[in-house]
Design an enzyme around this catalytic site. Structure first.
Site, PDB file in Angstrom:
ATOM      1  N   THR A 220       0.846  -1.186   0.000  1.00  0.00           N
ATOM      2  CA  THR A 220       0.000   0.000   0.000  1.00  0.00           C
ATOM      3  C   THR A 220       0.885   1.241   0.000  1.00  0.00           C
ATOM      4  O   THR A 220       1.954   1.241   0.602  1.00  0.00           O
ATOM      5  CB  THR A 220      -0.950   0.018   1.223  1.00  0.00           C
ATOM      6  OG1 THR A 220      -1.778   1.190   1.173  1.00  0.00           O
ATOM      7  CG2 THR A 220      -0.184   0.021   2.537  1.00  0.00           C
TER       8      THR A 220
ATOM      9  N   HIS B 154       2.415 -11.214  14.418  1.00  0.00           N
ATOM     10  CA  HIS B 154       3.459 -11.738  15.294  1.00  0.00           C
ATOM     11  C   HIS B 154       3.248 -13.204  15.661  1.00  0.00           C
ATOM     12  O   HIS B 154       4.167 -13.861  16.161  1.00  0.00           O
ATOM     13  CB  HIS B 154       3.556 -10.891  16.575  1.00  0.00           C
ATOM     14  CG  HIS B 154       4.860 -11.023  17.280  1.00  0.00           C
ATOM     15  ND1 HIS B 154       5.080 -11.933  18.294  1.00  0.00           N
ATOM     16  CD2 HIS B 154       6.040 -10.368  17.095  1.00  0.00           C
ATOM     17  CE1 HIS B 154       6.325 -11.823  18.714  1.00  0.00           C
ATOM     18  NE2 HIS B 154       6.931 -10.889  17.997  1.00  0.00           N
TER      19      HIS B 154
END
Length: 213
Positions: free
Chosen positions: A127, A180
């Protein structure tokens, strides 16, 4: 998604020079060469080097699904809202083919004509806020992917070279967000380093993959 952000700066001077050399000849052929084409190609190459980033997380099964396809989504601000059309097989396309595909997908998205198949199957997303003016972002991961790269604005800044002398450089900030549960900090940094390496030596992106790697 328990995500974290990782930000690094990239000296884009050589890439800016290369794009300027290629832009006019490609424009004459009807191809609009943007920086995004190089970013997508660099990401596709880097996903092969750090394959865990090219995955999705199946929450129901508690499994990480590694992909053998390299489909890079590009976030497009369309009138009806944000869309993420996908460049399928970005690893198999050269920079010129990627540029043509970006142009087609972006035009369709902004015209409200995106096909469903063009919006499915992404394995990683890029993006960009640079066209609007931002330097750094903390992009939101495009679920169920495990990573996204945000691209800021290219700015001219003075930097020191290896000899301690000042020179002008085209600097860009890259902002990564990772899940994560799948990608820890060291792996995220390794992926970011791979992207930086390709963008700072952009001629590698013009070579066939086996030579470039």
């Amino acid at each position: 998604i328990p995500h974290y952000s990782y930000i690094d700066e990239c000296d884009l001077t050589d890439l800016v020079r290369l794009r300027n050399q290629l832009r006019e000849p490609l424009n004459a052929s009807g191809v609009k060469l943007t920086y995004l084409a190089f970013f997508v190609k660099a990401v596709a190459r880097s996903l092969k080097e750090v394959p865990i980033v090219n995955s999705t997380y199946d929450e129901a099964a508690g499994e990480v699904v590694l992909h053998d396809r390299y489909n890079v989504g590009i976030a497009v601000a369309a009138p009806a809202g944000l869309l993420v059309p996908v460049i399928k097989g970005a690893d198999k396309k050269d920079v010129v083919a990627i540029a043509a595909e970006i142009d087609r997908l972006s035009r369709d998205a902004k015209a409200g004509k995106s096909k469903l198949e063009d919006l499915r199957g992404g394995t990683f997303t890029v993006t960009s806020v640079g066209g609007i003016g931002g330097l750094i972002s903390t992009p939101i991961i495009n679920h169920p992917e495990v990573g996204i790269m945000g691209v800021g604005r290219v700015v001219k800044r003075p930097v020191y070279d290896a000899h301690g002398d000042l020179r002008p450089a085209d600097i860009l900030f890259l902002s990564f967000s990772f899940d994560h549960r799948v990608v820890d900090g060291a792996v995220g940094a390794a992926f970011g380093n791979a992207v930086l390496r390709y963008l700072q030596a952009p001629a590698l992106l013009l070579l066939p993959e086996k030579i470039g790697d």
